[in-house]
Motif scaffolding. Sequence first.
Motif, mmCIF file in Angstrom:
data_model
loop_
_atom_site.group_PDB
_atom_site.id
_atom_site.type_symbol
_atom_site.label_atom_id
_atom_site.label_comp_id
_atom_site.label_asym_id
_atom_site.label_seq_id
_atom_site.Cartn_x
_atom_site.Cartn_y
_atom_site.Cartn_z
ATOM 1 N N ALA A 84 -4.913 2.399 -5.919
ATOM 2 C CA ALA A 84 -3.784 1.476 -6.115
ATOM 3 C C ALA A 84 -2.594 2.193 -6.731
ATOM 4 O O ALA A 84 -1.428 1.957 -6.345
ATOM 5 C CB ALA A 84 -4.224 0.307 -6.990
ATOM 6 N N ALA A 85 -2.855 3.087 -7.686
ATOM 7 C CA ALA A 85 -1.758 3.844 -8.307
ATOM 8 C C ALA A 85 -1.097 4.749 -7.277
ATOM 9 O O ALA A 85 0.143 4.877 -7.240
ATOM 10 C CB ALA A 85 -2.309 4.669 -9.471
ATOM 11 N N GLY A 145 4.057 -0.466 -2.748
ATOM 12 C CA GLY A 145 3.941 -1.634 -3.605
ATOM 13 C C GLY A 145 2.553 -1.767 -4.208
ATOM 14 O O GLY A 145 1.673 -0.924 -3.998
ATOM 15 N N PRO A 146 2.302 -2.845 -4.949
ATOM 16 C CA PRO A 146 1.003 -3.063 -5.602
ATOM 17 C C PRO A 146 -0.111 -3.269 -4.572
ATOM 18 O O PRO A 146 0.140 -3.751 -3.467
ATOM 19 C CB PRO A 146 1.217 -4.337 -6.427
ATOM 20 N N GLU A 166 -14.536 -6.701 -3.800
ATOM 21 C CA GLU A 166 -14.889 -7.042 -2.419
ATOM 22 C C GLU A 166 -14.103 -6.222 -1.393
ATOM 23 O O GLU A 166 -14.516 -6.101 -0.237
ATOM 24 C CB GLU A 166 -14.705 -8.543 -2.155
ATOM 25 N N LYS A 167 -12.937 -5.665 -1.816
ATOM 26 C CA LYS A 167 -12.163 -4.824 -0.891
ATOM 27 C C LYS A 167 -13.000 -3.609 -0.476
ATOM 28 O O LYS A 167 -13.171 -3.330 0.706
ATOM 29 C CB LYS A 167 -10.862 -4.379 -1.558
ATOM 30 N N ALA A 168 -13.546 -2.908 -1.476
ATOM 31 C CA ALA A 168 -14.382 -1.737 -1.172
ATOM 32 C C ALA A 168 -15.646 -2.162 -0.437
ATOM 33 O O ALA A 168 -16.142 -1.435 0.440
ATOM 34 C CB ALA A 168 -14.738 -0.987 -2.455
ATOM 35 N N ALA A 220 -2.958 0.583 3.020
ATOM 36 C CA ALA A 220 -4.069 1.056 2.187
ATOM 37 C C ALA A 220 -4.711 2.296 2.819
ATOM 38 O O ALA A 220 -5.051 3.260 2.139
ATOM 39 C CB ALA A 220 -5.103 -0.051 2.011
ATOM 40 N N GLU A 221 -4.861 2.274 4.157
ATOM 41 C CA GLU A 221 -5.455 3.419 4.835
ATOM 42 C C GLU A 221 -4.552 4.643 4.731
ATOM 43 O O GLU A 221 -5.023 5.769 4.509
ATOM 44 C CB GLU A 221 -5.718 3.086 6.302
ATOM 45 N N ALA A 222 -3.229 4.437 4.857
ATOM 46 C CA ALA A 222 -2.293 5.556 4.745
ATOM 47 C C ALA A 222 -2.343 6.163 3.348
ATOM 48 O O ALA A 222 -2.319 7.390 3.179
ATOM 49 C CB ALA A 222 -0.881 5.082 5.071
#
Length: 455
Positions: free
Chosen positions: A31-32, A40-41, A47-49, A62-64
């Motif tokens: 996330a950082a 962005g945030p 559950e995402k993982a 998120a993949e990038a």
Amino acid sequence: MVVASEAADLLRRIFDQLGCRDHGTFLRRLAAHHEALGYGPMATRPEKASRWKRGVRPDRYAEAAFADMVGVPIELARAMGWPHWLHLALIDDRVLLTAPWTPAGALAALEHLGRPVPMDRRAALFSGGVLAATLASWAAASPAGAVAASGRPQATARTADLIDTRLAALRLLDDEIGSGRTYGLARAERDMVTEVLRTHSYSEATGRRLFSAAAEATRICGWAAFDSGAIPEAERHYLGAARAAASAGDPVVQANILSFWAMARYSGGDTSGALDYVEEALSSATRTGSPRMIAMVHARASRAHAKAGDHNASRRAEEQAFAVYDRAGDPADEPACVYWVSKAELHSWAASNAADLNSPRRALAHYAAIPDAQQETAYDSAAYPRSRALRLTRQADAHLALRDVDAAVDAADQAVHTLGGVTSSRSTGILADLRGKLRTHRQVPLVRDFLDRTV
């Protein structure tokens, strides 16, 4: 299911590589990085993982961010797809997957495999996309040329002869004492040949023979890992062996590597991938003109078809294997690496096929044919204790399927005695499975005695 297991395994290995003790630690770090890249945030709920581990692809940003954080070009990640591109994030796999298919790339892969890493029995098999890319790259590779550098010692045909002699002895040693003890020896041989390639000058002919020897030593490493129960680790060795074989331009070593790799694929549940490798192996084997090599590849095909439940295709491949083998002559006139291929071995494979296809009577008929086949070739069973123990264990299983408990215990007893101190996780695993089946007959005194004696 395969994608889900691959995703879960690759993410676990990446978490370990990054030093992340749990999902939360990893997601907070990602996330950082996501925010630092200007995306962005990013939510960090567990559950995402969990979704990613089930094979659900991360969203575009998120993949990038993930790819950027682990050093994988996003173009490659998107081309390979989720979760397959995660292999490129792993230090252990990156060199094997990205090194160019050149002699220099082969050396890089061999040197990478020479680093001390414990066998990983938990890792996932490489994806079908990786396998297809391997076959395509192998076909386009160019063999090695001469290396002439001042100040370097000269490797000669005699050097290659001596190395080949050592590899022949190593194969025979593996037959007698097992893969657990020969794995380290095979790694040492591969590292020695790699060092010669890296530090010596040589002619084109000698260079190709040295790359061929490096490929065979690495193939033996793969076999030892496979027989020790680490199929994914075996695949890493086979991928390195493939690169060395491409530089050798030798159809014998190419066919041999592909046939053993096919066994790893169908043993890992990928019968389709195994058959792709068998097809390529057959092309190389045909160029060798060796009946034993060609018969062995057909036998691998028969095993893959049997694992897939295709009775007719398995029988056709069996028949081709026996027909080709009938043209075999003196083993000394064929490649050294197929010294072990015999009519007895073909019957053993056919028996295993019959067992996989729920035909225990046909399996026993093939086992019954083995003694006569061994007499034809003056076969010394004492030199192959692991193979004999495997046959006896599977023979016991066939007897048990026909409810002949006495015959099953007799064969199992012989298998335990034959295996002795040979180190082979595959053999002991199959024997353990048989013991589990026999426990349901523990009320039979003969069975109870066997189980108590062989704890």
